[in-house]
Design a protein around this motif. Structure first.
Motif, PDB file in Angstrom:
ATOM      1  N   LEU A  70       0.844  -1.187   0.000  1.00  0.00           N
ATOM      2  CA  LEU A  70       0.000   0.000   0.000  1.00  0.00           C
ATOM      3  C   LEU A  70       0.881   1.239   0.000  1.00  0.00           C
ATOM      4  O   LEU A  70       1.831   1.340   0.782  1.00  0.00           O
ATOM      5  CB  LEU A  70      -0.883   0.006   1.251  1.00  0.00           C
ATOM      6  N   VAL A  71       0.576   2.181  -0.895  1.00  0.00           N
ATOM      7  CA  VAL A  71       1.245   3.479  -0.915  1.00  0.00           C
ATOM      8  C   VAL A  71       0.188   4.544  -0.632  1.00  0.00           C
ATOM      9  O   VAL A  71      -0.827   4.624  -1.328  1.00  0.00           O
ATOM     10  CB  VAL A  71       1.923   3.764  -2.272  1.00  0.00           C
ATOM     11  N   LEU A  72       0.437   5.357   0.393  1.00  0.00           N
ATOM     12  CA  LEU A  72      -0.466   6.459   0.734  1.00  0.00           C
ATOM     13  C   LEU A  72       0.222   7.759   0.374  1.00  0.00           C
ATOM     14  O   LEU A  72       1.331   8.033   0.843  1.00  0.00           O
ATOM     15  CB  LEU A  72      -0.806   6.415   2.220  1.00  0.00           C
ATOM     16  N   GLY A  73      -0.416   8.594  -0.449  1.00  0.00           N
ATOM     17  CA  GLY A  73       0.278   9.718  -1.059  1.00  0.00           C
ATOM     18  C   GLY A  73       1.074   9.194  -2.244  1.00  0.00           C
ATOM     19  O   GLY A  73       0.714   8.191  -2.853  1.00  0.00           O
ATOM     20  N   GLY A  74       2.146   9.894  -2.582  1.00  0.00           N
ATOM     21  CA  GLY A  74       3.007   9.374  -3.651  1.00  0.00           C
ATOM     22  C   GLY A  74       2.357   9.331  -5.014  1.00  0.00           C
ATOM     23  O   GLY A  74       2.631   8.428  -5.821  1.00  0.00           O
ATOM     24  N   GLY A  75       1.507  10.314  -5.303  1.00  0.00           N
ATOM     25  CA  GLY A  75       0.797  10.323  -6.575  1.00  0.00           C
ATOM     26  C   GLY A  75       1.667  10.496  -7.797  1.00  0.00           C
ATOM     27  O   GLY A  75       1.194  10.335  -8.928  1.00  0.00           O
ATOM     28  N   ASP A  76       2.959  10.803  -7.606  1.00  0.00           N
ATOM     29  CA  ASP A  76       3.878  10.910  -8.740  1.00  0.00           C
ATOM     30  C   ASP A  76       4.355   9.548  -9.244  1.00  0.00           C
ATOM     31  O   ASP A  76       5.004   9.464 -10.293  1.00  0.00           O
ATOM     32  CB  ASP A  76       5.083  11.787  -8.391  1.00  0.00           C
ATOM     33  N   GLY A  77       4.046   8.479  -8.508  1.00  0.00           N
ATOM     34  CA  GLY A  77       4.416   7.130  -8.967  1.00  0.00           C
ATOM     35  C   GLY A  77       5.873   6.773  -8.784  1.00  0.00           C
ATOM     36  O   GLY A  77       6.300   5.686  -9.182  1.00  0.00           O
ATOM     37  N   LEU A  78       6.653   7.641  -8.165  1.00  0.00           N
ATOM     38  CA  LEU A  78       8.088   7.389  -8.037  1.00  0.00           C
ATOM     39  C   LEU A  78       8.379   6.335  -6.971  1.00  0.00           C
ATOM     40  O   LEU A  78       9.289   5.501  -7.139  1.00  0.00           O
ATOM     41  CB  LEU A  78       8.833   8.690  -7.754  1.00  0.00           C
ATOM     42  N   ILE A 146       3.833   2.126   2.555  1.00  0.00           N
ATOM     43  CA  ILE A 146       4.728   3.254   2.307  1.00  0.00           C
ATOM     44  C   ILE A 146       3.891   4.527   2.416  1.00  0.00           C
ATOM     45  O   ILE A 146       2.972   4.740   1.611  1.00  0.00           O
ATOM     46  CB  ILE A 146       5.366   3.180   0.899  1.00  0.00           C
ATOM     47  N   ILE A 147       4.177   5.373   3.409  1.00  0.00           N
ATOM     48  CA  ILE A 147       3.391   6.582   3.636  1.00  0.00           C
ATOM     49  C   ILE A 147       4.210   7.791   3.196  1.00  0.00           C
ATOM     50  O   ILE A 147       5.227   8.119   3.805  1.00  0.00           O
ATOM     51  CB  ILE A 147       2.969   6.696   5.116  1.00  0.00           C
ATOM     52  N   ASP A 148       3.745   8.434   2.139  1.00  0.00           N
ATOM     53  CA  ASP A 148       4.502   9.521   1.501  1.00  0.00           C
ATOM     54  C   ASP A 148       3.627  10.757   1.353  1.00  0.00           C
ATOM     55  O   ASP A 148       3.462  11.296   0.267  1.00  0.00           O
ATOM     56  CB  ASP A 148       5.019   9.029   0.133  1.00  0.00           C
ATOM     57  N   PHE A 149       3.060  11.193   2.476  1.00  0.00           N
ATOM     58  CA  PHE A 149       2.209  12.383   2.468  1.00  0.00           C
ATOM     59  C   PHE A 149       3.052  13.658   2.430  1.00  0.00           C
ATOM     60  O   PHE A 149       4.219  13.652   2.838  1.00  0.00           O
ATOM     61  CB  PHE A 149       1.343  12.422   3.731  1.00  0.00           C
ATOM     62  N   PRO A 150       2.445  14.763   1.994  1.00  0.00           N
ATOM     63  CA  PRO A 150       3.124  16.058   2.142  1.00  0.00           C
ATOM     64  C   PRO A 150       3.388  16.351   3.615  1.00  0.00           C
ATOM     65  O   PRO A 150       2.742  15.789   4.505  1.00  0.00           O
ATOM     66  CB  PRO A 150       2.114  17.053   1.550  1.00  0.00           C
ATOM     67  N   LEU A 157      -3.593  17.955   6.958  1.00  0.00           N
ATOM     68  CA  LEU A 157      -2.464  17.050   6.776  1.00  0.00           C
ATOM     69  C   LEU A 157      -1.980  16.486   8.114  1.00  0.00           C
ATOM     70  O   LEU A 157      -1.566  15.331   8.199  1.00  0.00           O
ATOM     71  CB  LEU A 157      -1.312  17.776   6.067  1.00  0.00           C
ATOM     72  N   GLY A 158      -2.058  17.312   9.166  1.00  0.00           N
ATOM     73  CA  GLY A 158      -1.598  16.872  10.479  1.00  0.00           C
ATOM     74  C   GLY A 158      -2.334  15.642  10.990  1.00  0.00           C
ATOM     75  O   GLY A 158      -1.749  14.795  11.687  1.00  0.00           O
ATOM     76  N   LYS A 159      -3.624  15.488  10.622  1.00  0.00           N
ATOM     77  CA  LYS A 159      -4.379  14.320  11.090  1.00  0.00           C
ATOM     78  C   LYS A 159      -3.816  13.017  10.497  1.00  0.00           C
ATOM     79  O   LYS A 159      -3.990  11.944  11.081  1.00  0.00           O
ATOM     80  CB  LYS A 159      -5.859  14.466  10.727  1.00  0.00           C
ATOM     81  N   LEU A 160      -3.117  13.134   9.359  1.00  0.00           N
ATOM     82  CA  LEU A 160      -2.527  11.960   8.717  1.00  0.00           C
ATOM     83  C   LEU A 160      -1.229  11.520   9.394  1.00  0.00           C
ATOM     84  O   LEU A 160      -0.630  10.514   9.013  1.00  0.00           O
ATOM     85  CB  LEU A 160      -2.262  12.255   7.233  1.00  0.00           C
ATOM     86  N   TYR A 161      -0.811  12.284  10.387  1.00  0.00           N
ATOM     87  CA  TYR A 161       0.363  11.938  11.190  1.00  0.00           C
ATOM     88  C   TYR A 161      -0.033  11.730  12.658  1.00  0.00           C
ATOM     89  O   TYR A 161       0.815  11.773  13.541  1.00  0.00           O
ATOM     90  CB  TYR A 161       1.401  13.068  11.123  1.00  0.00           C
ATOM     91  N   GLN A 182       7.411   9.023   5.564  1.00  0.00           N
ATOM     92  CA  GLN A 182       8.185  10.247   5.300  1.00  0.00           C
ATOM     93  C   GLN A 182       7.953  11.174   6.481  1.00  0.00           C
ATOM     94  O   GLN A 182       6.844  11.458   6.870  1.00  0.00           O
ATOM     95  CB  GLN A 182       7.709  10.780   3.985  1.00  0.00           C
ATOM     96  N   THR A 183       9.049  11.652   7.086  1.00  0.00           N
ATOM     97  CA  THR A 183       8.958  12.263   8.421  1.00  0.00           C
ATOM     98  C   THR A 183       9.583  13.658   8.479  1.00  0.00           C
ATOM     99  O   THR A 183      10.016  14.100   9.530  1.00  0.00           O
ATOM    100  CB  THR A 183       9.595  11.307   9.467  1.00  0.00           C
ATOM    101  N   THR A 184       9.677  14.355   7.372  1.00  0.00           N
ATOM    102  CA  THR A 184      10.259  15.690   7.224  1.00  0.00           C
ATOM    103  C   THR A 184      11.753  15.688   7.597  1.00  0.00           C
ATOM    104  O   THR A 184      12.363  14.633   7.765  1.00  0.00           O
ATOM    105  CB  THR A 184       9.453  16.801   7.959  1.00  0.00           C
ATOM    106  N   SER A 185      12.339  16.846   7.736  1.00  0.00           N
ATOM    107  CA  SER A 185      13.796  16.935   7.926  1.00  0.00           C
ATOM    108  C   SER A 185      14.185  16.941   9.404  1.00  0.00           C
ATOM    109  O   SER A 185      13.751  17.836  10.148  1.00  0.00           O
ATOM    110  CB  SER A 185      14.342  18.206   7.272  1.00  0.00           C
ATOM    111  N   PRO A 186      15.012  15.994   9.853  1.00  0.00           N
ATOM    112  CA  PRO A 186      15.460  16.019  11.248  1.00  0.00           C
ATOM    113  C   PRO A 186      16.441  17.149  11.527  1.00  0.00           C
ATOM    114  O   PRO A 186      16.684  17.480  12.687  1.00  0.00           O
ATOM    115  CB  PRO A 186      16.130  14.652  11.420  1.00  0.00           C
ATOM    116  N   TYR A 187      16.984  17.751  10.476  1.00  0.00           N
ATOM    117  CA  TYR A 187      17.918  18.867  10.653  1.00  0.00           C
ATOM    118  C   TYR A 187      17.167  20.191  10.768  1.00  0.00           C
ATOM    119  O   TYR A 187      17.386  20.966  11.693  1.00  0.00           O
ATOM    120  CB  TYR A 187      18.919  18.919   9.501  1.00  0.00           C
TER     121      TYR A 187
END
Length: 287
Positions: A70-78, A146-150, A157-161, A182-187
């Motif tokens: 299952l892929v959630l988000g990721g509409g670019d197919g990459l 695979i969860i690839d939300f914005p 969007l926050g509810k998806l996390y 996908q968990t944004t930038s740790p830096y």
């Protein structure tokens, strides 16, 4: 497209479209194509393989089975392109809100070259709907998610996390499944990063974090979880051929320097949406 939009990107704009949900802009500069969603860079063709290999292959290598992904988000197919590198995969379900996005990546010649026609593959089913609602009514079980939300830049969007959403995801997993987020930038956003990781830890007993350097974005991070079976994150049950970046040495990706650590953080719940506040605070400083 107007003149001001052209000035905003400073690149040759070759495609624009406003869907019901977002503004899509594709630019071209020399050999680099860049996709922007609502003015935010989604990927650069020069280095997106780093992001997507790191997103997909740790979970695909560690899961007991990978027949149904299952892929959630990721509409670019990459991400789907990367998943299809494993012959054992029989079915991929992709849930992305924006039909305009998935249609573009099914039909545009430049973009189907990037994703290798992944969204047109007979193994792939594309569902255009709200993933939060869809997951709650889903009756299927998955080997890998695979969860690839914005990034969580607003409450929708926050509810998806949120804790609630991760509990929903757990309910549609096989007992030996793997999940990556996908968990944004740790830096740039360590509070946001570790908030997501800590929230996932409330649902899954085995959770880890890792990151990869993507030149267009800087250090980018991921959370990975195992559902109910005892193993380590260094376990390799399978490999895909021909990767350019990820080397299946998980330990090389999950060391965090002090400037990427944040400890005093809360769990992201629907009733506090603390993650959106962390995200606004951290990324707002960089504007």
């Amino acid at each position: 497209m107007d003149y001001s939009e052209g000035k905003l990107y400073g690149e040759n704009i070759i495609y624009t479209n406003s869907t019901q949900y977002q503004r899509i802009v594709l630019t071209h500069n020399k050999s680099d194509y860049r996709l922007y969603l609502n003015n935010n860079l989604q990927f650069s063709s020069a280095d997106e393989y780093r992001y997507h290999e790191a997103l997909v292959h740790p979970a695909m290598s560690i899961a007991k089975n990978v027949k149904h992904v299952l892929v959630l988000g990721g509409g670019d197919g990459l991400a789907v392109r990367e998943i299809l590198k494993y012959k054992e995969v029989q079915k991929i379900t992709l849930v992305d809100l924006d039909q305009g996005m998935t249609k573009l990546f099914k039909t545009n010649k430049v973009l189907t070259d990037f994703n290798k026609g992944a969204l047109n593959n007979p193994k792939v089913t594309v569902i255009n709907t709200d993933a939060y609602i869809w997951a709650k009514s889903c009756k299927e079980k998955f080997d890998v998610v695979i969860i690839d939300f914005p990034d969580p830049s607003n409450y929708s969007l926050g509810k998806l996390y949120s804790l609630n959403f991760y509990q929903t995801i757990k309910a549609i997993l096989e007992t030996d499944a793997a999940v990556v987020i996908q968990t944004t930038s740790p830096y740039f956003a360590p509070k946001s990063f570790w908030c997501i990781n800590k929230t996932v830890m409330q649902v899954f007993s085995q959770v880890d974090a890792y990151h990869a350097y993507v030149p267009s974005f800087g250090e980018w991070g991921y959370t990975i979880a195992i559902n109910g079976f005892g193993t380590t994150f260094n376990t390799i049950n399978r490999k895909a051929p021909g990767l350019k970046f990820y080397n299946y040495q998980f330990d090389r990706f999950n060391y965090f320097t002090t400037d990427m650590i944040s400890n005093e953080i809360e769990i992201n719940r629907l009733d506090n949406q603390i993650l959106v506040r962390y995200f606004d605070e951290e990324w707002g400083k960089l504007q």
